[in-house]
Design an enzyme around this catalytic site. Structure first.
Site, PDB file in Angstrom:
ATOM      1  N   ARG A  43     -25.413  77.975 -57.528  1.00 15.66           N
ATOM      2  CA  ARG A  43     -24.285  78.758 -58.026  1.00 15.66           C
ATOM      3  C   ARG A  43     -24.760  80.092 -58.597  1.00 15.66           C
ATOM      4  O   ARG A  43     -24.057  81.080 -58.563  1.00 15.66           O
ATOM      5  CB  ARG A  43     -23.561  77.973 -59.128  1.00 15.66           C
ATOM      6  CG  ARG A  43     -22.462  77.096 -58.577  1.00 15.66           C
ATOM      7  CD  ARG A  43     -21.795  76.351 -59.684  1.00 15.66           C
ATOM      8  NE  ARG A  43     -22.779  75.724 -60.561  1.00 15.66           N
ATOM      9  CZ  ARG A  43     -22.487  74.986 -61.611  1.00 15.66           C
ATOM     10  NH1 ARG A  43     -21.243  74.788 -61.947  1.00 15.66           N
ATOM     11  NH2 ARG A  43     -23.425  74.434 -62.356  1.00 15.66           N
ATOM     12  N   HIS A 227     -30.736  51.546 -59.173  1.00  9.39           N
ATOM     13  CA  HIS A 227     -32.162  51.197 -59.167  1.00  9.39           C
ATOM     14  C   HIS A 227     -32.405  49.708 -59.413  1.00  9.39           C
ATOM     15  O   HIS A 227     -33.160  49.056 -58.697  1.00  9.39           O
ATOM     16  CB  HIS A 227     -32.921  51.985 -60.232  1.00  9.39           C
ATOM     17  CG  HIS A 227     -32.654  53.463 -60.192  1.00  9.39           C
ATOM     18  ND1 HIS A 227     -32.504  54.152 -59.023  1.00  9.39           N
ATOM     19  CD2 HIS A 227     -32.518  54.390 -61.185  1.00  9.39           C
ATOM     20  CE1 HIS A 227     -32.295  55.440 -59.293  1.00  9.39           C
ATOM     21  NE2 HIS A 227     -32.284  55.596 -60.595  1.00  9.39           N
TER      22      HIS A 227
HETATM   23  C1  BG6 Z   1     -32.342  58.411 -62.756  1.00  9.22           C
HETATM   24  C2  BG6 Z   1     -31.447  58.243 -63.936  1.00  9.22           C
HETATM   25  O1  BG6 Z   1     -31.688  57.989 -61.600  1.00  9.22           O
HETATM   26  O2  BG6 Z   1     -33.519  57.640 -62.936  1.00  9.22           O
HETATM   27  C3  BG6 Z   1     -32.167  58.663 -65.210  1.00  9.22           C
HETATM   28  O3  BG6 Z   1     -30.275  59.032 -63.772  1.00  9.22           O
HETATM   29  C4  BG6 Z   1     -33.486  57.935 -65.339  1.00  9.22           C
HETATM   30  O4  BG6 Z   1     -31.356  58.429 -66.344  1.00  9.22           O
HETATM   31  C5  BG6 Z   1     -34.306  58.024 -64.053  1.00  9.22           C
HETATM   32  O5  BG6 Z   1     -34.204  58.504 -66.417  1.00  9.22           O
HETATM   33  C6  BG6 Z   1     -35.524  57.123 -64.112  1.00  9.22           C
HETATM   34  O6  BG6 Z   1     -36.349  57.359 -63.008  1.00  9.22           O
HETATM   35  P1  BG6 Z   1     -37.919  57.128 -63.091  1.00  9.22           P
HETATM   36  O7  BG6 Z   1     -38.400  57.396 -61.715  1.00  9.22           O
HETATM   37  O8  BG6 Z   1     -38.440  58.106 -64.115  1.00  9.22           O
HETATM   38  O9  BG6 Z   1     -38.117  55.713 -63.531  1.00  9.22           O
END
Ligand code: BG6
Length: 471
Positions: A43, A227
Site C-alpha cells: 500500500r 498449526h
Molecule cells: C503464527 C501465529 O502463525 O505462528 C503467531 O500467528 C505465532 O501468533 C507464530 O507467534 C508461531 O510460529 P513459530 O514458527 O515461531 O513457532
C-alpha cells in the site's frame, strides 16, 4: 517450475521477516529459476528504487555472502496498489500475465476477494497460474466456507495453496517418515499401547504489535485451528495409500472430522483459558495484554478422536504466549508394562516409555526407555529411565517458508492445506467457542513468564521447558 511471483503485502511484517529472506536464501543457493522475478505489491508509495532501498535496510545478507541481496533486489519491481480498485490492479499487473505466475496473498483475509477480482481481470489466474494464501482462512466455519467458495469461483482447488508454515518445518515433515518408516513405532501407534499424547507450543513472545488481531482471534483461532491441529492430524492419521498430496490430505481430513465436538458440559474439564498479565519473561519485564474482549493468549484443551485407533486416548494441546521458554514438542506417552517385575522403582514409580519429538528450539527426537546399570553393590536390580537420542542435523537450518515457496513454484500441494481440512478444523474450533460461550468459561490472568493460569498443569506435560537430552 514457475519463475514469477507476485507478492501482496510486500511491506508487511511477514514479508520483511520471512518471505524476502526466504527468497534471498533460495537465490543464494541457486534453487530458483534463471529468470526468476518478483512483483512486490504494497500500500505504501514507493518507486522501484525506493522499495529496493527500503528492503535493503531490512534484510540481512548473511555472513560470508555478497551479491545475493543485489541480485534479489534487481529482480524486484514494486507497485503501490489499492486492491479494491480492480481497474487499477488490472492495468498495473496485466503486463506480468506474460508468464505463468504464483500470486502470494500475505494480506488479511478481507482482501482475498478483491485481490482475486483484480488478478483475474489482469489475466493472472489463468491456468497454470497459482494462488498462495496466508492464514487465517476466515474466523469461523461460515467465513472460511465463504472464502473457499470465492476462491473456487476464481480458480480450481488444484491451483490453490493455503499456507500453514508449520508444515514447512523440517521436523514436522519428519513425522510421517518416522511413523511409517519404522515398524517399531507403527506397531504400537494406537490405543492399545499409547496412553496419551501431548502437543505443546510455548512461546516467550507476546502479541507484540498485533493487539487488534489477537483481540479478535485469541490463541484458539490463531494457533490451535491451524498449526496444532495439523500436528495432531499428522500424529493421528492412518497410513496414506501413497505419498501424493491428496492421499495425505484425505487422511488428515478424516482425523479432523473425527474430533469430538466440545460441549458446554465438557468445557470445564476439557479446556482452560488464560491471558497474560504483567510479569518477567527471560529476565525482562513484560507488560500484560489488555483487550476489551474476553480473549485468551493461553489455551489448554483435551481433545478426543472418536475412531477405532484412538478411542479413549486424550490428546492434550497447550499453547500460550509469554511463557517461560520457547518450546514446541509432541510427546507420545506409552502405557506402563502390564506387569511390573522389578523391585525398584515400584510399578508406580517406573517411567513408562515416551517418545519426545522436539521441534523448537532445537530439533531432537528422544525415546525414553527403562534400563539398568546393574552394579554388584546394589543388591537388587535398580531400574532407571534412560533415553535414546537423535539430534536432527539437517545440512542447513532453513526458514519454513523456503520450502513452501519452492513447492508453490513447483506446484506440489503436499505441504499445503486443502479446503476441506480447513473447514473440518473450523468445525471443531467453532464447537469450542460455542461451548465456552454457553458455559461462560472464564479467562484467567497469568503472570507473563509463568506456565499459564492455575490449573494449566493438567494440560501440560510435567517436563515442559526442560532442555532436551537425558534427565
Ligand atoms: C503464527 C501465529 O502463525 O505462528 C503467531 O500467528 C505465532 O501468533 C507464530 O507467534 C508461531 O510460529 P513459530 O514458527 O515461531 O513457532
Amino acid at each position: 517450475m514457475h519463475d514469477s511471483i507476485l507478492l501482496f503485502g510486500a511491506t508487511g511484517d511477514l514479508a520483511q521477516r520471512y518471505l524476502f529472506p526466504s527468497l534471498l536464501h533460495l537465490l543464494r543457493d541457486r534453487l530458483l529459476p534463471e529468470n526468476f522475478r518478483v512483483v512486490a505489491i504494497g500500500r505504501t508509495q514507493h518507486d522501484d528504487d525506493g522499495f529496493r532501498a527500503w528492503l535493503r535496510e531490512r534484510i540481512d545478507e548473511g555472513d560470508g555472502y555478497s551479491g545475493a541481496l543485489d541480485d534479489l533486489l534487481s529482480r524486484i519491481r514494486y507497485h503501490a496498489l489499492n486492491l479494491n480498485d480492480t481497474e487499477a490492479m488490472a492495468a498495473a499487473l496485466a503486463p506480468y500475465a506474460d508468464r505463468p505466475a504464483v500470486s502470494y496473498l500475505s494480506t488479511p483475509p478481507n482482501l482475498f476477494e478483491p485481490a482475486c477480482r483484480g488478478l483475474k481481470a489482469a489475466g493472472l489466474l489463468e491456468p497454470p497460474s497459482r494462488l498462495v494464501l496466508e492464514k487465517p482462512i476466515g474466523h469461523d466455519l461460515a467465513s472460511a466456507r465463504e472464502i473457499n467458495a470465492t476462491l473456487k469461483e476464481a480458480l480450481d482447488e488444484s491451483r490453490i495453496f493455503r499456507i500453514d508454515h508449520y508444515l514447512g518445518k523440517a521436523p514436522v515433515q519428519n513425522l510421517l517418515p518416522l511413523r511409517f518408516g519404522n515398524t517399531l513405532l507403527e506397531a504400537v501407534w494406537d490405543n492399545r499401547c499409547i496412553e496419551s499424547v501431548d502437543i505443546v507450543v510455548a512461546e516467550t513472545a507476546g502479541v507484540d504489535g498485533r493487539e487488534g488481531y489477537y483481540a479478535d482471534y485469541g490463541a484458539l483461532r490463531d494457533m490451535v485451528q491451524n498449526h496444532m491441529l495439523q500436528l495432531l492430524a499428522l500424529v493421528a492419521m492412518e497410513p496414506p495409500a501413497a505419498l501424493d498430496a491428496d492421499s495425505i490430505r484425505d487422511e488428515k481430513r478424516k482425523v479432523l472430522r473425527a474430533l469430538r465436538p466440545m460441549t458446554a458440559a465438557d468445557a470445564a474439564s476439557d479446556s482452560i483459558r488464560g491471558r497474560y498479565g504483567p510479569g518477567v519473561v527471560e529476565g525482562r519485564a513484560a507488560q500484560g495484554f489488555k483487550a476489551d474482549s474476553a480473549v485468551e493468549t493461553f489455551v489448554g484443551l483435551r481433545a478426543w478422536i472418536d475412531n477405532w485407533r484412538w478411542a479413549g486416548v486424550p490428546f492434550r494441546l497447550a499453547t500460550g504466549k509469554r511463557l517461560p521458554s520457547r518450546t514446541t514438542e509432541v510427546l507420545i506417552n506409552f502405557k506402563p508394562v502390564t506387569h511390573w517385575l522389578f523391585d525398584r522403582p515400584n510399578a508406580r514409580g517406573a517411567t513408562p516409555n515416551r517418545l519426545r519429538m522436539r521441534l523448537q528450539p532445537e530439533e531432537t527426537i528422544e525415546l525414553g526407555l527403562m534400563g539398568s546399570l546393574a552394579a554388584p553393590e546394589w543388591g537388587a536390580t535398580e531400574l532407571m529411565p534412560m533415553s535414546l537420542d537423535m539430534a536432527m542435523l539437517p545440512p542447513k537450518r532453513r526458514i519454513a517458508y523456503e520450502r513452501l515457496m519452492i513447492d508453490a513454484l513447483k506446484g506440489d500441494q503436499t505441504l499445503f492445506v486443502r479446503d476441506d481440512e480447513v473447514e473440518a478444523a473450523w468445525r471443531w474450533i467453532d464447537s469450542i467457542s460455542a461451548a465456552w460461550q454457553q458455559a461462560g468459561t472464564p479467562v484467567h490472568e497469568y503472570p507473563a513468564g509463568s506456565w499459564g493460569p492455575n490449573g494449566a498443569e493438567a494440560f501440560l506435560p510435567r517436563t515442559v521447558g526442560a532442555p532436551s537430552g537425558r534427565r
